[in-house]
Design a protein around this motif. Structure first.
Motif, PDB file in Angstrom:
ATOM      1  N   VAL A  69       3.252 -12.104 -62.558  1.00 26.30           N
ATOM      2  CA  VAL A  69       3.220 -11.937 -63.833  1.00 26.30           C
ATOM      3  C   VAL A  69       1.385 -12.291 -64.000  1.00 26.30           C
ATOM      4  O   VAL A  69       0.938 -13.515 -63.436  1.00 26.30           O
ATOM      5  N   SER A  70       0.504 -11.137 -65.228  1.00 21.65           N
ATOM      6  CA  SER A  70      -0.571 -11.756 -65.280  1.00 21.65           C
ATOM      7  C   SER A  70      -0.852 -12.342 -66.607  1.00 21.65           C
ATOM      8  O   SER A  70      -0.224 -12.065 -67.712  1.00 21.65           O
ATOM      9  N   ILE A  71      -1.853 -13.276 -66.896  1.00 15.19           N
ATOM     10  CA  ILE A  71      -2.632 -13.991 -68.210  1.00 15.19           C
ATOM     11  C   ILE A  71      -3.528 -14.850 -67.805  1.00 15.19           C
ATOM     12  O   ILE A  71      -3.480 -15.931 -66.826  1.00 15.19           O
ATOM     13  N   CYS A  72      -4.298 -13.650 -68.291  1.00 18.47           N
ATOM     14  CA  CYS A  72      -6.002 -13.688 -67.844  1.00 18.47           C
ATOM     15  C   CYS A  72      -6.497 -13.997 -69.190  1.00 18.47           C
ATOM     16  O   CYS A  72      -5.908 -12.980 -69.987  1.00 18.47           O
ATOM     17  N   PRO A  73      -7.567 -13.945 -68.947  1.00 14.53           N
ATOM     18  CA  PRO A  73      -8.618 -13.326 -70.242  1.00 14.53           C
ATOM     19  C   PRO A  73      -7.953 -12.146 -70.786  1.00 14.53           C
ATOM     20  O   PRO A  73      -8.411 -11.035 -69.451  1.00 14.53           O
ATOM     21  N   PRO A  74      -8.034 -11.500 -72.302  1.00 13.29           N
ATOM     22  CA  PRO A  74      -7.883  -9.692 -72.165  1.00 13.29           C
ATOM     23  C   PRO A  74      -8.644  -8.913 -71.515  1.00 13.29           C
ATOM     24  O   PRO A  74      -8.028  -7.672 -70.903  1.00 13.29           O
ATOM     25  N   HIS A  75     -10.166  -9.020 -71.272  1.00 15.68           N
ATOM     26  CA  HIS A  75     -10.766  -8.485 -70.967  1.00 15.68           C
ATOM     27  C   HIS A  75     -10.849  -8.510 -69.264  1.00 15.68           C
ATOM     28  O   HIS A  75     -10.902  -7.346 -68.919  1.00 15.68           O
ATOM     29  N   LYS A  76     -10.051  -8.563 -68.783  1.00  9.31           N
ATOM     30  CA  LYS A  76      -9.871  -8.906 -67.618  1.00  9.31           C
ATOM     31  C   LYS A  76      -8.900  -8.486 -67.212  1.00  9.31           C
ATOM     32  O   LYS A  76      -8.156  -7.757 -66.372  1.00  9.31           O
ATOM     33  N   ALA A  77      -7.786  -7.916 -67.987  1.00  8.76           N
ATOM     34  CA  ALA A  77      -6.453  -7.592 -67.588  1.00  8.76           C
ATOM     35  C   ALA A  77      -6.339  -6.035 -66.995  1.00  8.76           C
ATOM     36  O   ALA A  77      -5.602  -6.245 -65.872  1.00  8.76           O
ATOM     37  N   PRO A  78      -6.927  -5.581 -67.590  1.00  3.53           N
ATOM     38  CA  PRO A  78      -7.260  -3.890 -66.933  1.00  3.53           C
ATOM     39  C   PRO A  78      -7.373  -3.724 -65.190  1.00  3.53           C
ATOM     40  O   PRO A  78      -7.032  -3.479 -64.503  1.00  3.53           O
ATOM     41  N   GLN A  79      -8.619  -4.844 -65.321  1.00  2.00           N
ATOM     42  CA  GLN A  79      -9.039  -4.830 -64.033  1.00  2.00           C
ATOM     43  C   GLN A  79      -8.159  -6.012 -62.966  1.00  2.00           C
ATOM     44  O   GLN A  79      -7.894  -5.319 -61.881  1.00  2.00           O
ATOM     45  N   VAL A  80      -7.218  -7.271 -63.316  1.00  2.00           N
ATOM     46  CA  VAL A  80      -6.343  -7.473 -62.364  1.00  2.00           C
ATOM     47  C   VAL A  80      -5.468  -5.705 -62.256  1.00  2.00           C
ATOM     48  O   VAL A  80      -4.407  -6.555 -60.971  1.00  2.00           O
TER      49      VAL A  80
END
Length: 287
Positions: A69-80
């Motif tokens: 489950v990825s819940i992070c700042p939107p701008h970090k989502a592709p990196q995650v």
């Protein structure tokens, strides 16, 4: 409450919202893993408070997780997502970030190329630990959406299936955030201007008379065509408002931006025909 069928969930990352989600999953009987590498001491304390289990690195988290489950700042989502793809993970990936539809589809395409199944998710509402009522909207393959839904059974998180394909949940979040977040910014500017002129109390009094959200009112009461037909008068009024705000040292940019939107509706001058579709097409530049 425990599930009959529990899962191991990798959480990226236990920030305020993510930590609340992780805690809810842990309380429901799932094993929730997180990776402390590069995270703050506050995050570590939060993870411990919510009963999350630390692992050495992202590779170990991926190797032991059924679902990430990825819940992070939107701008970090592709990196995650890219980092997860590099681990060789082959489970189900829930992207529950506030990304746009375009970003989500690009992200999902890259994960799918790595044989990772993706569910599109968007979170709307307060952090689970702060207040009840947070909603998790899902989109994508029916069976995979059902699997994520089952994961949250017994938690206080309200899971809702949009019924749409990948990107639908992200589109919902974009639409909602555009309204809700800009509304708070505009409210702050209005309050500041009222404060500068000693009229906060009557302003709040007027606001208290509004019992419905403009977002629902514009559609339910055919208000949108009415707004479009009055745009030619509202535009000049807001131009004056922008100037007044700047006189007080406040930003007039939001009023200026509203004027540029209203200009798209100028062709609907005084046309109270109740045609919501025409109003939407004018706004979208399709007429």
């Amino acid at each position: 409450m425990s599930h009959a069928n529990t899962a191991t969930v990798g959480l990226l990352h236990p920030g305020r919202m993510g930590g609340g989600f992780g805690g809810a999953l842990a309380d429901a009987g799932h094993r929730v893993l997180w990776c402390p590498a590069g995270r703050s001491a506050a995050t570590a304390r939060r993870a411990a408070e919510f009963g999350l289990e630390a692992v050495d690195d992202l590779a170990q988290l991926a190797a032991h997780s059924d679902v990430i489950v990825s819940i992070c700042p939107p701008h970090k989502a592709p990196q995650v997502a890219a980092a997860v793809a590099e681990t060789g993970f082959r489970g189900l990936f829930l992207d529950a970030n506030g990304t746009t539809r375009t970003v989500l589809l690009d992200l999902a395409g890259k994960l799918s190329a790595a044989d990772i199944r993706v569910v599109d998710g968007s979170v709307i509402g307060p952090c689970p630990q702060d207040a009840p009522g947070v909603r998790l909207h899902l989109a994508g393959d029916k069976d995979e959406v059902a699997r994520i839904t089952a994961l949250f059974e017994g938690t206080g998180i309200r899971v809702r299936d949009t019924g749409g394909p990948l990107g639908a949940a992200s589109a919902l979040k974009t639409a909602y955030a555009t309204y809700q977040k800009v509304a708070y910014v505009v409210a702050g500017i209005a309050y500041a201007y009222a404060d500068a002129h000693g009229v906060v109390e009557p302003l709040i009094g007027e606001a208290s008379l509004i019992t419905r959200s403009p977002l629902t009112e514009v559609l339910e009461d055919e208000m949108l065509p009415s707004v479009a037909s009055r745009a030619w008068r509202w535009g000049p009024e807001l131009t004056q408002c922008a100037a007044a705000l700047r006189e007080e040292g406040l930003p007039g940019d939001t009023a200026d931006a509203a004027v540029r939107v209203l200009e798209r509706w100028f062709p609907a001058r005084d046309a109270f025909d109740g045609d919501t579709r025409r109003a939407l097409d004018l706004l979208g530049g399709r007429l």
